[in-house]
Design an enzyme around this catalytic site. Structure first.
Site, PDB file in Angstrom:
ATOM      1  N   ASP A  79       0.844  -1.202   0.000  1.00 53.46           N
ATOM      2  CA  ASP A  79       0.000   0.000   0.000  1.00 53.46           C
ATOM      3  C   ASP A  79       0.877   1.249   0.000  1.00 53.46           C
ATOM      4  O   ASP A  79       1.212   1.765   1.062  1.00 53.46           O
ATOM      5  CB  ASP A  79      -0.915  -0.029   1.227  1.00 53.46           C
ATOM      6  CG  ASP A  79      -1.943   1.085   1.239  1.00 53.46           C
ATOM      7  OD1 ASP A  79      -2.211   1.650   0.167  1.00 53.46           O
ATOM      8  OD2 ASP A  79      -2.479   1.375   2.310  1.00 53.46           O
TER       9      ASP A  79
ATOM     10  N   GLU B 286      -2.671  10.163  -0.963  1.00 52.11           N
ATOM     11  CA  GLU B 286      -3.947   9.450  -0.909  1.00 52.11           C
ATOM     12  C   GLU B 286      -4.334   9.121   0.524  1.00 52.11           C
ATOM     13  O   GLU B 286      -5.510   9.157   0.888  1.00 52.11           O
ATOM     14  CB  GLU B 286      -3.863   8.158  -1.732  1.00 52.11           C
ATOM     15  CG  GLU B 286      -5.175   7.394  -1.848  1.00 52.11           C
ATOM     16  CD  GLU B 286      -5.406   6.393  -0.725  1.00 52.11           C
ATOM     17  OE1 GLU B 286      -6.544   5.912  -0.588  1.00 52.11           O
ATOM     18  OE2 GLU B 286      -4.451   6.095   0.027  1.00 52.11           O
TER      19      GLU B 286
END
Length: 457
Positions: free
Chosen positions: A292, A326
């Protein structure tokens, strides 16, 4: 005679459709062979995670990661590489969090393994010491609201183990991380502890973004590892005098300048129409951000590299975007969409990889029914590679901004999710947790989808 026209046309078109499928199948095989044989994705990921590491927006690692992205896109063969500026939040964790159970008993009690949630305020140097009130849901909180004042609220909300697609478990639980602090502060809580968004068999706490409601006081918020969550739950049941001491040292500083990193392969027919493929370059500070979303970044770069290596010239301009911020703001995706809208750009399709580098199973999509049907019709082309699931609705967080601003059809790589939430936002999201073969299969799947969309949308 008219009633025979449609069947005749259909009969004539079937050989053409079969020939097109055969041509596409050959190209897909070439893409798979190229990626599985010559991919640079795994080594790019090693470089990003081991030489730069965690790269939270605003951190010293952020500009290093941006320069890594520029170099990787140039090496992949992009025609143009540039930075798109955006302001990003600058949240700092500070010194390691402290949490422990305080009891009148004389038994040894090890510290609790916790991590401050992203964007949380600090506790102050003296920390918070208070009784713990355990709740199982927001409804439970409401039922116990008269008991909240002066306490630490403990959201002990378990991941639902019955979902096969574990992102559904995350969907149900993540609201406690996101808004749990303000919901508890409304009734006078001093801090919150949130059971980590995981069903992993470990004690790693999982951080992640939270946000405050300006109507209520800002109180410290931490995530706790699953083993310690169970231990805390049992302790406060058995020991009515138990208290918890919690100290965090985080703070939010002024916004700083960050960048989306963009590389382009110019379209051969429609250079002013765009296919976006990307992942987010930032990660949480406590991990290497391998799954991630280092995986999504290197897979997106690999799409461009494979096209270039095979001499595939996309009809539309292919943009690889490594999005900024993000994790705790989505500022990069918001800026990319805002610029696209301001320039009146025509965006044909947007694809993101932000669900880990595990074995690809399919793609989630958000688009009109005709385009969904078109993508579903390509299933036979993907099935030989174990990619078969095109039913899920969705799309990545960053490209979702483009979908919202322009209505751009979007999709997200959909890997097998069984292990993702073992490592999501936790210290064990490291390079060694990524399997090279799985990572490359995902990159191929993305390249194949972009190739087919380029010719058919």
């Amino acid at each position: 005679m008219r009633k025979y026209i449609v069947p005749i046309l259909l009969a004539c078109s079937l050989p053409a459709l079969a020939m097109a499928q055969e041509k596409d199948s050959v190209t897909m095989r070439k893409l798979a062979d190229e990626v599985l044989t010559h991919s640079t994705a795994y080594e790019n990921l090693r470089n990003l995670t081991k030489n730069i590491g965690g790269r939270l927006a605003g951190s010293p690692q952020m500009p290093k990661a941006e320069q890594w992205g520029v170099a990787a896109l140039k090496a992949a063969g992009a025609d143009t590489v540039y930075l798109q500026e955006c302001m990003v939040p600058h949240w700092v964790r500070g010194a390691r969090e402290e949490a422990r159970i305080i009891s009148k008993r004389r038994d040894f009690i090890p510290p609790l393994n916790v991590l401050a949630l992203g964007n949380s305020v600090g506790s102050g140097p003296d920390g918070v010491t208070a009784e713990v009130l355990e709740v199982a849901s927001f409804d439970d909180l409401e039922a116990k609201k008269d008991k909240v004042k002066g306490k630490i609220v403990f959201y002990n909300v378990h991941f639902n183990p019955t979902y096969i697609k574990t992102f559904h478990s995350y969907r149900d639980a993540v609201m406690y991380r996101g808004v749990g602090a303000s919901r508890a502060a409304k009734y006078g809580a001093l801090a919150v502890i949130v059971r980590s968004m995981s069903h992993g068999a470990n004690n790693f706490p999982h951080t992640g973004a939270m946000r405050y409601d300006s109507a209520y006081p800002r109180i410290p918020a931490v995530a706790i590892g699953l083993e310690d969550a169970d231990r805390l739950s049992q302790r406060i049941k058995d020991d009515t005098d138990a208290r918890v001491f919690l100290r965090t040292n985080c703070e939010m500083l002024k916004d700083v300048v960050g960048h989306n990193v963009i590389g382009e392969l110019k379209g051969s027919k429609y250079p002013d129409q765009y296919l976006t493929v990307g992942g987010h370059l930032d990660s949480w500070d406590v991990a290497e951000g391998a799954h991630d979303d280092g995986a999504g970044c290197v897979q997106s770069i690999e799409v461009l590299r494979a096209f270039k290596a095979l001499g595939i010239k996309p009809e539309h301009t292919l943009r690889v975007v490594l999005f900024a911020n993000e994790e705790n703001g989505t500022r990069g995706g918001t800026k990319y969409a805002a610029v696209a809208k301001a320039k009146n750009e025509q965006h044909i399709f947007a694809l993101e990889s932000d669900a880990g580098g595990f074995t690809p199973r399919g793609f989630s999509t958000t688009m009109d029914a005709a385009k969904k049907a078109k993508i579903a019709s390509w299933r036979p082309l993907f099935e030989p590679y174990g990619i078969y699931d095109f039913k899920e609705e969705g799309g990545g967080t960053d490209v979702g901004q483009l979908n919202e601003a322009l209505g751009t059809p979007m999709a997200e790589l959909f890997p097998d999710s069984q292990r993702y939430f073992d490592i999501h936002h936790a210290a064990n999201d490291v390079f060694e947790a990524v399997n090279k073969r799985e990572l490359e299969l995902g990159a191929f799947g993305m390249a194949g989808l972009i190739y087919l969309v380029d010719l058919n949308f």
